[in-house]
Design an enzyme around this catalytic site. Structure first.
Site, PDB file in Angstrom:
ATOM      1  N   CYS A  31      44.762  86.360  30.185  1.00  0.00           N
ATOM      2  CA  CYS A  31      45.916  86.134  31.052  1.00  0.00           C
ATOM      3  C   CYS A  31      47.059  85.423  30.333  1.00  0.00           C
ATOM      4  O   CYS A  31      48.127  85.227  30.908  1.00  0.00           O
ATOM      5  CB  CYS A  31      45.508  85.363  32.308  1.00  0.00           C
ATOM      6  SG  CYS A  31      44.575  83.877  31.996  1.00  0.00           S
ATOM      7  N   CYS A  90      39.639  79.806  35.013  1.00  0.00           N
ATOM      8  CA  CYS A  90      40.596  78.705  34.859  1.00  0.00           C
ATOM      9  C   CYS A  90      39.862  77.370  34.722  1.00  0.00           C
ATOM     10  O   CYS A  90      40.280  76.491  33.957  1.00  0.00           O
ATOM     11  CB  CYS A  90      41.531  78.628  36.056  1.00  0.00           C
ATOM     12  SG  CYS A  90      42.523  80.111  36.266  1.00  0.00           S
TER      13      CYS A  90
END
Lengths: 176, 127
Positions: B37, B106
């Site tokens: 990402c 994350c």
């Protein structure tokens, strides 16, 4: 003749390589889009029409992939069983990450500058230069079968492409 | 996708954003990134002579969940020993922030960042 189990390069009729002759790609795309256009199959059975739609969507995805330097590199790796788009690995060269951090910090400060456009342009040029170098490295390494080095280049491209999106977003904001 | 209230809170009021001097012998810096990402995270700890984390700072360029994960972890590690901090698990972060499965990575990034910061500090001290 049409076979969507082929890879995009073979389907479109170009050699499997990172270096793509974009004008040949445009020519082949136009020919295939004409041949595969669903209107030509309107008189055929439902099944054949569905096939035509499927070919067309495969073709369009193939064209988009072969046109984009990042998608093309990711696709070439995926043909070799390497997935860089959904991996969660975070092992990236720390020096490169440091540089990415600095580039993003520079971008963040641009709106406060007296002349943001000059710095924004400079940043864009710098980032595009880095992308170009990575693309050249990838082309060479992929050709030489140095796949792990090639994969590293694609990971770096992904960080830089994200930055390009952020640069363009700021451009829009400044223009708006 | 809906973010949990805790994620939004950390995203809107991130704790401990900033930078420490990474030349400082008592500062450990962890740099990590998620290629998929394009998120980049820097996490720094300031360690006392008896091995306790006195302060922590972070800077994250990424989505709300990445910012929240790093913000939360800087709060947690303050007052911890290096060993305790290095043992923090991403699952604890994900649970606290109620991260959905697609955002678990994350919290992994934040765990990797604190581990990298501790490792960096130890390496500095061993020199």
């Amino acid at each position: 003749m049409m076979d969507i189990t082929k890879n995009f390069f073979e389907f479109i009729g170009l050699p499997v390589s990172y270096t793509v002759d974009q004008s040949a790609l445009a020519d082949r795309s136009r020919e295939l889009q004409k041949t595969l256009h669903p209107d030509r199959y309107a008189h055929l059975s439902d099944r054949e029409q569905r096939m035509a739609v499927q070919y067309m969507s495969f073709l369009n995805e193939g064209i988009a992939t072969l046109r984009s330097p990042l998608l093309r590199a990711q696709y070439l790796l995926s043909l070799r069983g390497i997935d860089t788009e959904s991996e969660s690995s975070t092992a990236v060269d720390p020096m490169f990450l440091m540089q990415q951090m600095e580039l993003r910090e520079r971008l963040e400060e641009i709106p406060e500058l007296e002349d943001p456009y000059t710095e924004l342009d400079a940043l864009q040029v710098e980032v595009q230069g880095m992308l170009k170098a990575l693309r050249e490295q990838f082309a060479q390494n992929y050709q030489d079968e140095a796949l792990s080095v090639a994969t590293e280049s694609v990971r770096k491209m992904q960080f830089l492409e994200k930055l390009v999106v952020e640069i363009e977003r700021l451009e829009d904001r400044l223009d708006g | 996708m809906a973010y949990s209230e805790k994620v939004i809170d950390h995203y809107e009021n991130p704790r401990n954003v900033g930078k420490m001097n990474d030349k400082d012998a008592n500062v450990g810096t962890g740099m990590v990134g998620a290629p998929a990402c394009g998120d980049v995270m820097r996490l720094q700890i300031k360690v006392s002579d008896d091995g306790i984390i006195e302060d922590a700072k972070f800077k994250t360029y990424g989505c709300g969940s990445a910012i929240a994960s790093s913000s939360l972890i800087t709060e947690w590690v303050k007052g911890m020993s290096l060993e305790e901090a290095a043992e923090l698990k991403n699952t604890a972060i994900a649970e606290e922030l109620a991260l959905p499965p697609v955002k678990i990575h994350c919290s992994v990034l934040a765990e990797d960042a604190i581990k990298a910061a501790v490792a960096d500090y130890k390496e500095k001290k061993s020199k």
